[in-house]
Design a protein around this motif. Structure first.
Motif, PDB file in Angstrom:
ATOM      1  N   ALA A 135       3.165  -8.909   8.593  1.00 38.15           N
ATOM      2  CA  ALA A 135       2.543  -9.614   7.477  1.00 38.15           C
ATOM      3  C   ALA A 135       1.979 -10.958   7.928  1.00 38.15           C
ATOM      4  N   GLU A 136       2.715 -11.678   8.752  1.00 39.59           N
ATOM      5  CA  GLU A 136       2.247 -12.979   9.244  1.00 39.59           C
ATOM      6  C   GLU A 136       0.962 -12.836  10.058  1.00 39.59           C
ATOM      7  N   GLU A 137       0.906 -11.809  10.922  1.00 40.91           N
ATOM      8  CA  GLU A 137      -0.281 -11.628  11.756  1.00 40.91           C
ATOM      9  C   GLU A 137      -1.483 -11.198  10.920  1.00 40.91           C
ATOM     10  N   LEU A 138      -1.236 -10.391   9.900  1.00 37.90           N
ATOM     11  CA  LEU A 138      -2.324  -9.992   9.008  1.00 37.90           C
ATOM     12  C   LEU A 138      -2.888 -11.201   8.268  1.00 37.90           C
ATOM     13  N   LEU A 139      -2.001 -12.039   7.736  1.00 35.06           N
ATOM     14  CA  LEU A 139      -2.446 -13.236   7.031  1.00 35.06           C
ATOM     15  C   LEU A 139      -3.210 -14.174   7.964  1.00 35.06           C
ATOM     16  N   ALA A 140      -2.714 -14.302   9.196  1.00 40.58           N
ATOM     17  CA  ALA A 140      -3.394 -15.161  10.174  1.00 40.58           C
ATOM     18  C   ALA A 140      -4.784 -14.637  10.495  1.00 40.58           C
ATOM     19  N   ARG A 141      -4.954 -13.319  10.415  1.00 42.17           N
ATOM     20  CA  ARG A 141      -6.255 -12.704  10.683  1.00 42.17           C
ATOM     21  C   ARG A 141      -7.206 -12.840   9.503  1.00 42.17           C
ATOM     22  N   GLY A 142      -6.642 -13.168   8.327  1.00 43.83           N
ATOM     23  CA  GLY A 142      -7.478 -13.317   7.143  1.00 43.83           C
ATOM     24  C   GLY A 142      -7.455 -12.141   6.203  1.00 43.83           C
ATOM     25  N   ASP A 143      -6.536 -11.201   6.417  1.00 42.73           N
ATOM     26  CA  ASP A 143      -6.431 -10.047   5.532  1.00 42.73           C
ATOM     27  C   ASP A 143      -5.746 -10.427   4.220  1.00 42.73           C
ATOM     28  N   ASP A 144      -5.983  -9.638   3.173  1.00 38.01           N
ATOM     29  CA  ASP A 144      -5.252  -9.749   1.912  1.00 38.01           C
ATOM     30  C   ASP A 144      -4.019  -8.869   2.022  1.00 38.01           C
ATOM     31  N   VAL A 145      -2.847  -9.455   1.818  1.00 32.44           N
ATOM     32  CA  VAL A 145      -1.592  -8.744   2.078  1.00 32.44           C
ATOM     33  C   VAL A 145      -0.716  -8.723   0.833  1.00 32.44           C
ATOM     34  N   LEU A 146      -0.197  -7.556   0.512  1.00 30.19           N
ATOM     35  CA  LEU A 146       0.804  -7.396  -0.536  1.00 30.19           C
ATOM     36  C   LEU A 146       2.094  -6.927   0.122  1.00 30.19           C
ATOM     37  N   VAL A 147       3.127  -7.745   0.072  1.00 32.34           N
ATOM     38  CA  VAL A 147       4.421  -7.400   0.644  1.00 32.34           C
ATOM     39  C   VAL A 147       5.287  -6.780  -0.445  1.00 32.34           C
ATOM     40  N   VAL A 148       5.803  -5.593  -0.183  1.00 28.30           N
ATOM     41  CA  VAL A 148       6.676  -4.906  -1.133  1.00 28.30           C
ATOM     42  C   VAL A 148       8.090  -4.960  -0.593  1.00 28.30           C
ATOM     43  N   HIS A 149       8.949  -5.644  -1.335  1.00 24.70           N
ATOM     44  CA  HIS A 149      10.349  -5.763  -0.928  1.00 24.70           C
ATOM     45  C   HIS A 149      11.210  -5.334  -2.101  1.00 24.70           C
ATOM     46  N   THR A 150      11.530  -4.055  -2.135  1.00 19.95           N
ATOM     47  CA  THR A 150      12.360  -3.497  -3.197  1.00 19.95           C
ATOM     48  C   THR A 150      13.122  -2.319  -2.643  1.00 19.95           C
ATOM     49  N   GLU A 151      14.168  -1.920  -3.325  1.00 20.51           N
ATOM     50  CA  GLU A 151      14.889  -0.732  -2.893  1.00 20.51           C
ATOM     51  C   GLU A 151      13.950   0.465  -2.927  1.00 20.51           C
ATOM     52  N   ARG A 152      14.059   1.311  -1.927  1.00 20.35           N
ATOM     53  CA  ARG A 152      13.127   2.440  -1.836  1.00 20.35           C
ATOM     54  C   ARG A 152      13.162   3.313  -3.087  1.00 20.35           C
ATOM     55  N   GLU A 153      14.365   3.529  -3.617  1.00 21.75           N
ATOM     56  CA  GLU A 153      14.477   4.411  -4.781  1.00 21.75           C
ATOM     57  C   GLU A 153      13.836   3.796  -6.028  1.00 21.75           C
ATOM     58  N   ALA A 154      13.558   2.498  -5.987  1.00 21.51           N
ATOM     59  CA  ALA A 154      12.933   1.834  -7.127  1.00 21.51           C
ATOM     60  C   ALA A 154      11.423   1.678  -6.945  1.00 21.51           C
ATOM     61  N   PHE A 155      10.873   2.250  -5.893  1.00 21.36           N
ATOM     62  CA  PHE A 155       9.459   2.044  -5.613  1.00 21.36           C
ATOM     63  C   PHE A 155       8.569   2.545  -6.740  1.00 21.36           C
ATOM     64  N   ALA A 156       8.949   3.631  -7.384  1.00 18.93           N
ATOM     65  CA  ALA A 156       8.122   4.187  -8.451  1.00 18.93           C
ATOM     66  C   ALA A 156       7.844   3.157  -9.541  1.00 18.93           C
ATOM     67  N   SER A 157       8.781   2.221  -9.741  1.00 21.18           N
ATOM     68  CA  SER A 157       8.626   1.219 -10.794  1.00 21.18           C
ATOM     69  C   SER A 157       7.574   0.170 -10.465  1.00 21.18           C
ATOM     70  N   VAL A 158       7.215   0.038  -9.193  1.00 19.55           N
ATOM     71  CA  VAL A 158       6.184  -0.937  -8.804  1.00 19.55           C
ATOM     72  C   VAL A 158       4.931  -0.257  -8.273  1.00 19.55           C
ATOM     73  N   ALA A 159       4.918   1.079  -8.303  1.00 20.17           N
ATOM     74  CA  ALA A 159       3.793   1.822  -7.726  1.00 20.17           C
ATOM     75  C   ALA A 159       2.477   1.479  -8.415  1.00 20.17           C
ATOM     76  N   ALA A 160       2.495   1.244  -9.730  1.00 18.69           N
ATOM     77  CA  ALA A 160       1.262   0.920 -10.445  1.00 18.69           C
ATOM     78  C   ALA A 160       0.684  -0.398  -9.942  1.00 18.69           C
ATOM     79  N   GLU A 161       1.557  -1.368  -9.652  1.00 21.56           N
ATOM     80  CA  GLU A 161       1.092  -2.651  -9.131  1.00 21.56           C
ATOM     81  C   GLU A 161       0.495  -2.485  -7.744  1.00 21.56           C
ATOM     82  N   VAL A 162       1.096  -1.628  -6.948  1.00 22.43           N
ATOM     83  CA  VAL A 162       0.568  -1.367  -5.607  1.00 22.43           C
ATOM     84  C   VAL A 162      -0.817  -0.743  -5.701  1.00 22.43           C
ATOM     85  N   ARG A 163      -0.971   0.232  -6.585  1.00 25.31           N
ATOM     86  CA  ARG A 163      -2.287   0.869  -6.747  1.00 25.31           C
ATOM     87  C   ARG A 163      -3.313  -0.125  -7.281  1.00 25.31           C
ATOM     88  N   ALA A 164      -2.880  -1.003  -8.191  1.00 21.71           N
ATOM     89  CA  ALA A 164      -3.799  -1.983  -8.761  1.00 21.71           C
ATOM     90  C   ALA A 164      -4.304  -2.971  -7.705  1.00 21.71           C
TER      91      ALA A 164
END
Length: 309
Positions: free
Chosen positions: A17-46
């Motif tokens: 993530a740090e190297e991507l940001l340094a390169r100028g990319d737009d980065v979304l870091v997802v830090h959640t329990e894997r089994e809870a990913f479905a609850s944030v999937a809409a935000e990831v797609r958005a």
């Protein structure tokens, strides 16, 4: 580039993530329990990602909780050299696999390498992770032993704790084992080289240092980076302290070939000394809160050892 990093606050993920940001990319870091990913999937797609980097898929459960919810984007999943049969032969104390290990080398014959060890990895198996991502056209990066800043495994600690204690002699075995490593910054560079690269989808790449020194040389490189002088003393195998067991004689080498990544992705890792110096400096400045200051095993070993020349 718009990139989602799954596990982007962990050891390897945070560096990516740090190297991507340094390169100028737009980065979304997802830090959640894997089994809870479905609850944030809409935000990831958005977020509209062009790529997703999965740094912490450890099992089929992890994959099944996330992969069905990922949008249509380039996928990169981090795997491990422990998928190769050479790894289980090493663990068994035997040999039989030729090295260096290429992407086509034989894979493990047995599953769940850490089952029953009591370390919370009973279901861990990258052999369950790779096929699902490859079926989606993803890219698999098989990592050698990764070290560097924030490394939770403290791969250099077996030397650094003796440096902190100002030990002048270190008892080791023959230290001729070949175990390919890779600095975390170079792993991040490999990920960036794969992102947006038309040669990456559907491929497997080994990611490790281009040239591997034996364990004894690695110990000397770590010492050199600290500026501490210590004599390496070879002792009989049965006297080698437990945390220096990697310096004992091992029948199966884990030598890794990463030329495919360099040729197809244009990945250009820096000399190994670059990563060792930065990693050692960080770990000296950020020692473990609790570290082993008992050197009784060392003293017993040194009483029977002889100096290496």
């Amino acid at each position: 580039m718009r990139v989602v990093v799954l596990g982007g606050t962990g050891f390897i993920g945070r560096r990516i993530a740090e190297e991507l940001l340094a390169r100028g990319d737009d980065v979304l870091v997802v830090h959640t329990e894997r089994e809870a990913f479905a609850s944030v999937a809409a935000e990831v797609r958005a977020f509209g990602p062009e790529a997703v980097v999965d740094t912490d898929a450890l099992s089929w459960v992890d994959v099944s909780a996330v992969l069905p919810h990922l949008p249509d984007a380039q996928l990169i999943a981090l795997s491990s050299a422990d998928v190769y049969r050479a790894f289980e032969l090493f663990r068994a104390g035997t040999s039989g696999e030729p090295t260096p290990l290429f992407e086509e080398s034989a894979l493990r014959e047995h599953r769940f390498p850490h089952h029953g060890e009591g370390i919370g990895l009973d279901d861990y198996d990258k052999l369950d992770v790779e096929p699902a991502y490859l079926e989606r056209g993803g890219t698999i990066l098989r990592l050698a032993a990764v070290y560097g800043e924030h490394d939770p495994q403290l791969r250099e600690e077996f030397v650094l704790r003796r440096v902190r204690a100002e030990r002048k002699q270190i008892p080791i075995g023959p230290a001729n084992w070949l175990w390919t490593r890779c600095y975390v910054g170079e792993v991040a560079a490999a990920v960036l080289a794969a992102l947006g690269n038309p040669r990456a989808p559907g491929e497997i790449f080994n990611i490790g240092e281009p040239r591997t020194h034996d364990l004894g040389t690695w110990v000397r490189q770590i010492l050199a980076a600290t500026g501490h002088e210590a004599e390496l003393v070879e002792v009989p195998s049965e006297f080698v302290p437990a945390d220096l067991a990697l310096t004992r004689a091992h029948a199966q080498h884990l030598l890794f070939d990463s030329s495919k990544a360099r040729e197809l992705l244009g990945w250009r890792p820096a000399p190994v000394e670059f990563g060792i110096e930065r990693s050692v400096s960080w770990h000296l400045e950020n020692p473990p809160e609790h570290w082993d200051e008992n050197f009784d095993e060392d003293d017993r070993a040194l009483s029977v050892g002889h100096a290496l020349h």
